[in-house]
Design a protein around this motif. Structure first.
Motif, PDB file in Angstrom:
ATOM      1  N   PHE A 193       0.838  -1.204   0.000  1.00 17.53           N
ATOM      2  CA  PHE A 193       0.000   0.000   0.000  1.00 17.53           C
ATOM      3  C   PHE A 193       0.876   1.258   0.000  1.00 17.53           C
ATOM      4  O   PHE A 193       0.542   2.262  -0.641  1.00 17.53           O
ATOM      5  CB  PHE A 193      -0.925   0.008   1.217  1.00 17.53           C
ATOM      6  CG  PHE A 193      -2.166  -0.811   1.044  1.00 17.53           C
ATOM      7  CD1 PHE A 193      -3.158  -0.411   0.164  1.00 17.53           C
ATOM      8  CD2 PHE A 193      -2.339  -1.992   1.751  1.00 17.53           C
ATOM      9  CE1 PHE A 193      -4.311  -1.165  -0.006  1.00 17.53           C
ATOM     10  CE2 PHE A 193      -3.488  -2.755   1.587  1.00 17.53           C
ATOM     11  CZ  PHE A 193      -4.482  -2.348   0.703  1.00 17.53           C
ATOM     12  N   GLY A 194       1.994   1.204   0.730  1.00 18.24           N
ATOM     13  CA  GLY A 194       2.891   2.348   0.768  1.00 18.24           C
ATOM     14  C   GLY A 194       3.533   2.619  -0.579  1.00 18.24           C
ATOM     15  O   GLY A 194       3.670   3.776  -0.987  1.00 18.24           O
ATOM     16  N   GLU A 195       3.953   1.561  -1.300  1.00 19.82           N
ATOM     17  CA  GLU A 195       4.595   1.746  -2.599  1.00 19.82           C
ATOM     18  C   GLU A 195       3.633   2.290  -3.647  1.00 19.82           C
ATOM     19  O   GLU A 195       4.049   2.993  -4.570  1.00 19.82           O
ATOM     20  CB  GLU A 195       5.195   0.417  -3.075  1.00 19.82           C
ATOM     21  CG  GLU A 195       6.425  -0.021  -2.288  1.00 19.82           C
ATOM     22  CD  GLU A 195       7.080  -1.244  -2.887  1.00 19.82           C
ATOM     23  OE1 GLU A 195       6.580  -1.732  -3.923  1.00 19.82           O
ATOM     24  OE2 GLU A 195       8.090  -1.711  -2.333  1.00 19.82           O
ATOM     25  N   THR A 196       2.344   1.959  -3.501  1.00 15.65           N
ATOM     26  CA  THR A 196       1.373   2.478  -4.455  1.00 15.65           C
ATOM     27  C   THR A 196       0.897   3.880  -4.094  1.00 15.65           C
ATOM     28  O   THR A 196       0.161   4.496  -4.874  1.00 15.65           O
ATOM     29  CB  THR A 196       0.143   1.549  -4.526  1.00 15.65           C
ATOM     30  OG1 THR A 196      -0.449   1.445  -3.219  1.00 15.65           O
ATOM     31  CG2 THR A 196       0.546   0.166  -5.009  1.00 15.65           C
ATOM     32  N   GLY A 197       1.304   4.375  -2.917  1.00 14.81           N
ATOM     33  CA  GLY A 197       0.900   5.707  -2.507  1.00 14.81           C
ATOM     34  C   GLY A 197      -0.414   5.741  -1.761  1.00 14.81           C
ATOM     35  O   GLY A 197      -0.875   6.820  -1.372  1.00 14.81           O
TER      36      GLY A 197
END
Length: 371
Positions: free
Chosen positions: A338-342
């Protein structure tokens, strides 16, 4: 206080020995599987020596150690506390009026120190060795057609194939200024060395500015310099490009090849150039969470393995502890995605699983100690 301190030091020593032994065992296991996988890849390349496989596998060791560190702390803690509970040492300590919070202070401090050492010392070593392993892997085991890219000190270095002048030619592109604006990569003060397959220089191009278009480099105000000839004004020049904008961003230094000390500067550099820093910020926060995560895993191990053996259900509780560790790992990976996708801020994606695990561990110990 003296008996509590002595007992805490004793348990901390047992905990440290068990944790380091488990970390070494798991690291060796991962390295063995990594070696087998590299052997499988090398089997299709008869010109690559087996010694290279051993070198790459050994270069991956610190990285594997960082990856399994939380599990090492969890399993080492479970083994340590289970042995102490089985021998009734913890039962005697609690019967003597020493609370779990007192004798767990030493192990928790040791776990935090192990995590801090991994972040501050192992991480730089891992980044150096992993970068070397990636270079060897890219050179001997991957089909990258000679492409490589590096962003250093705000300047761009790019190597790509070029069949425009000769077959199997190579271009080395250097730009002193790099900027991402409106989804377009803009370059300034560009120098391009066009070379043959033997790395012999054919011609050099100098351009004031340019940008990366669809499958091509667009250069403005270009001058061509050939050996023993006067500079020639070329105006606007178009060259084929092997990379897309997404490929450029993905080709920047992987977060795993940067230590915790180098990441802040690299993140600032990417911010100045306009590129996304999500992956690097997430990795930086993940490294910062290691000391807290290690302490959390020590608490989880204590909460699930300090049950007295005479009360039964010890195996079930230990199984729950291992399952809780895997669940925390799965949650952390999902949060990282979720963090990498923003979808989540990197700070929240890195720290939320650790905070959830800490709450679980404290709740278990409160229930165990205070009923």
């Amino acid at each position: 206080m003296r008996p509590a301190f002595t007992l805490s030091v004793y348990i901390a020593r047992q905990f440290t020995y068990a944790t380091l032994a488990v970390i070494m065992f798991l690291t060796g296991l991962i390295t063995m599987f990594d070696f087998i996988d590299l052997l499988r890849r090398v089997s299709t390349r008869p010109n690559v020596p087996t010694s290279l496989v051993s070198e790459i596998a050994l270069l991956h060791v610190p990285f594997a150690c960082l990856e399994i560190l939380p599990f090492g702390v969890l399993l080492g803690g479970i083994i340590c506390f289970w042995r102490l509970a089985r021998s009734s040492e913890l039962v005697v300590a609690r019967a003597a009026g020493i609370s779990a919070w007192q004798f767990l202070t030493g192990p928790i401090i040791c776990a935090v120190l192990i995590g801090a050492t991994a972040t501050t010392c192992v991480s730089p070593l891992s980044s150096i060795m992993y970068r070397r392993a990636e270079a060897l892997d890219r050179q001997y085991l991957r089909d990258n057609n000679g492409k490589s890219l590096n962003l250093s000190g705000g300047t761009l270095w790019l190597r790509q194939g070029d069949n425009g002048l000769v077959d199997h030619g190579v271009d080395i592109i250097h730009a002193r200024h790099v900027r991402l604006s409106g989804g377009v990569l803009h370059l300034g003060a560009i120098t391009i060395f066009r070379m043959g397959p033997d790395d012999g220089l054919i011609t050099r191009l100098e351009a004031d500015n340019g940008y990366l278009g669809k499958g091509r480099w667009i250069l403005n105000a270009t001058h061509q310099l050939r050996p023993d000839e006067l500079p020639e004004d070329m105006g606007r020049v178009t060259l084929p490009a092997d990379l897309t904008l997404a490929g450029v961003e993905e080709s920047f230094a992987s977060p795993d090849t940067l230590s915790v000390w180098a990441l802040p500067g690299f993140i600032r550099q990417l911010n100045r150039s306009g590129f996304s820093t999500i992956r690097h910020r997430l990795h930086f926060q993940t490294l910062l969470t290691l000391p807290v995560l290690s302490g959390t895993m020590a608490l989880v191990a204590a909460g699930f393995s300090m049950r007295p053996a005479r009360r039964g259900g010890v195996v079930r509780m230990i199984s729950f502890g291992v399952a809780a560790g895997f669940a925390l790992f799965a949650i952390s990976k999902i949060a990282a995605q979720f963090g990498e996708t923003g979808a989540l801020p990197p700070l929240l994606a890195a720290w939320a699983p650790t905070g959830a695990g800490l709450c679980l561990a404290v709740t278990l110990l409160l229930h165990l100690e205070d009923g």
